[in-house]
Design an enzyme around this catalytic site. Structure first.
Site, PDB file in Angstrom:
ATOM      1  CG  ASN A  13      -1.852   1.318   1.364  1.00  0.00           C
ATOM      2  OD1 ASN A  13      -1.703   2.193   0.403  1.00  0.00           O
ATOM      3  ND2 ASN A  13      -2.459   1.210   2.405  1.00  0.00           N
ATOM      4  CE  LYS A  15      -0.208   3.186   4.677  1.00  0.00           C
ATOM      5  NZ  LYS A  15       0.240   3.013   6.077  1.00  0.00           N
ATOM      6  CG  HIS A  98      -5.666   1.862   4.980  1.00  0.00           C
ATOM      7  ND1 HIS A  98      -5.274   2.743   6.036  1.00  0.00           N
ATOM      8  CD2 HIS A  98      -4.860   1.014   5.037  1.00  0.00           C
ATOM      9  CE1 HIS A  98      -3.952   2.489   6.230  1.00  0.00           C
ATOM     10  NE2 HIS A  98      -3.732   1.362   5.670  1.00  0.00           N
ATOM     11  CD  GLU A 100      -2.542   5.395   6.618  1.00  0.00           C
ATOM     12  OE1 GLU A 100      -2.822   5.533   5.549  1.00  0.00           O
ATOM     13  OE2 GLU A 100      -1.836   4.970   7.426  1.00  0.00           O
ATOM     14  CD  GLU A 170      -3.328  -2.565   7.227  1.00  0.00           C
ATOM     15  OE1 GLU A 170      -2.298  -2.676   6.743  1.00  0.00           O
ATOM     16  OE2 GLU A 170      -4.033  -1.490   6.703  1.00  0.00           O
ATOM     17  N   GLY A 176       2.606   2.109  10.758  1.00  0.00           N
ATOM     18  CA  GLY A 176       3.683   3.180  10.764  1.00  0.00           C
ATOM     19  C   GLY A 176       4.181   3.612  11.835  1.00  0.00           C
ATOM     20  CB  SER A 216       5.414  -2.064  11.897  1.00  0.00           C
ATOM     21  OG  SER A 216       4.887  -0.644  11.916  1.00  0.00           O
TER      22      SER A 216
HETATM   23  P1  13P Z   1       3.114   0.244   7.632  1.00  0.00           P
HETATM   24  O1  13P Z   1       3.655  -0.948   6.916  1.00  0.00           O
HETATM   25  O2  13P Z   1       3.833   1.339   7.075  1.00  0.00           O
HETATM   26  O3  13P Z   1       2.949   0.066   8.993  1.00  0.00           O
HETATM   27  O4  13P Z   1       1.699   0.415   6.991  1.00  0.00           O
HETATM   28  C1  13P Z   1       0.673  -0.450   7.336  1.00  0.00           C
HETATM   29  C2  13P Z   1      -0.447  -0.324   6.282  1.00  0.00           C
HETATM   30  O5  13P Z   1      -1.086   0.690   6.617  1.00  0.00           O
HETATM   31  C3  13P Z   1      -0.917  -1.011   5.109  1.00  0.00           C
HETATM   32  O6  13P Z   1      -1.935  -0.559   4.664  1.00  0.00           O
END
Ligand code: 13P
Length: 255
Positions: A13, A15, A98, A100, A170, A176, A216
């Protein structure tokens, strides 16, 4: 139950990262590194990068996805992109729900459900994201939260349609942050999701259902997470922006 019924899916992803040119360069760097993967490999990129990504990935084993889609077929929704538009553009995958988007863009369980419906209607493959925030984990309600998010998102999804859905568990506190769920924590919740699928559908559908872990995941911890019985892949943010790291995760899933 047999883990080998499920082919792992490693999805990046990206982002809000990379221009079209950077997208092409990164996919070109990844292609030879993941060519021998014994798992599905997906890269989800910003809308503006989709064509560049598909062009770069053409003829390879990398599949491309979007990071969201709207629930309406078309209309007065400034700035949005419909599932039909993605399908028409040749995009096979889309991430829905997601954290976010839930945290920063007002996404709710109901809008997630509506987007899942639109994506399935359009014939897209859905990577549905669920997960608890830290306060919910501390309260001991992770299972309830994840099950409620899953059950609402899948309301009205038939067993046949479910074949086009995978779920990414997740935990929001692990995204992150560099703080990964332990393999046991990841497996525990992925198993809860699978058990819910068995209740909502049946055991066979659950045995074949792909549940990814995300948060992560990186080239150092992927092997242990992916070895867990109910973890069938990963949704990777930061580490999917570095070709060698992403390739190592793909390699770990291919064992
Ligand atoms: P990270 O791997 O940067 O923690 O992000 C995970 C994520 O949100 C994947 O959709």
């Amino acid at each position: 139950m047999d883990k080998s019924l499920r082919r792992p899916v490693i999805a990046g992803n990206w982002k809000m990262n990379n221009t079209p040119e950077q997208t092409k360069a990164l996919i070109n760097a990844m292609k030879p590194l993941v060519a021998d993967a014994d798992c599905d490999v997906v890269l989800c990129v910003p809308f503006i990068d989709l064509y560049a990504a598909m062009e770069a990935a053409a003829g390879s084993n990398i599949k491309i996805g979007a990071e969201n889609c709207h629930w309406a077929e078309k209309g007065a929704f400034t700035g949005e992109v419909s599932a039909d538009m993605l399908k028409a553009a040749g995009v096979p995958y889309v991430i829905i729900g997601h954290s976010e988007r839930r945290q920063y863009f007002g996404e709710t369980d109901v809008t997630v459900r509506n987007r899942v419906r639109a994506a399935l209607n359009a014939g897209l493959k859905v990577i549905l994201c669920v997960g608890e925030v830290l306060a919910e984990r501390k309260l001991g309600i992770t299972e309830q939260i994840v099950c409620a998010q899953t059950e609402i998102a899948l309301a009205g999804v038939s067993e046949e349609e479910l074949k086009n859905v995978i779920i990414a568990y997740e935990p929001v506190w692990a995204i992150g942050t560099g703080e990964t769920a332990t393999p046991e924590q990841a497996n525990e919740v992925c198993a809860v999701i699978r058990a819910l699928i068995a209740r909502l559908y049946n055991k066979d559908a659950a045995d074949r259902f792909v549940v990814q872990y995300g948060g992560s995941m990186n080239d150092g911890n992927a092997a242990e997470l992916l070895a867990q019985y109910d973890v069938d892949g990963g949704l990777i943010g930061g580490a999917s922006l570095v070709a060698e790291k992403f390739a190592k995760i793909v390699e770990a899933a291919s064992k």
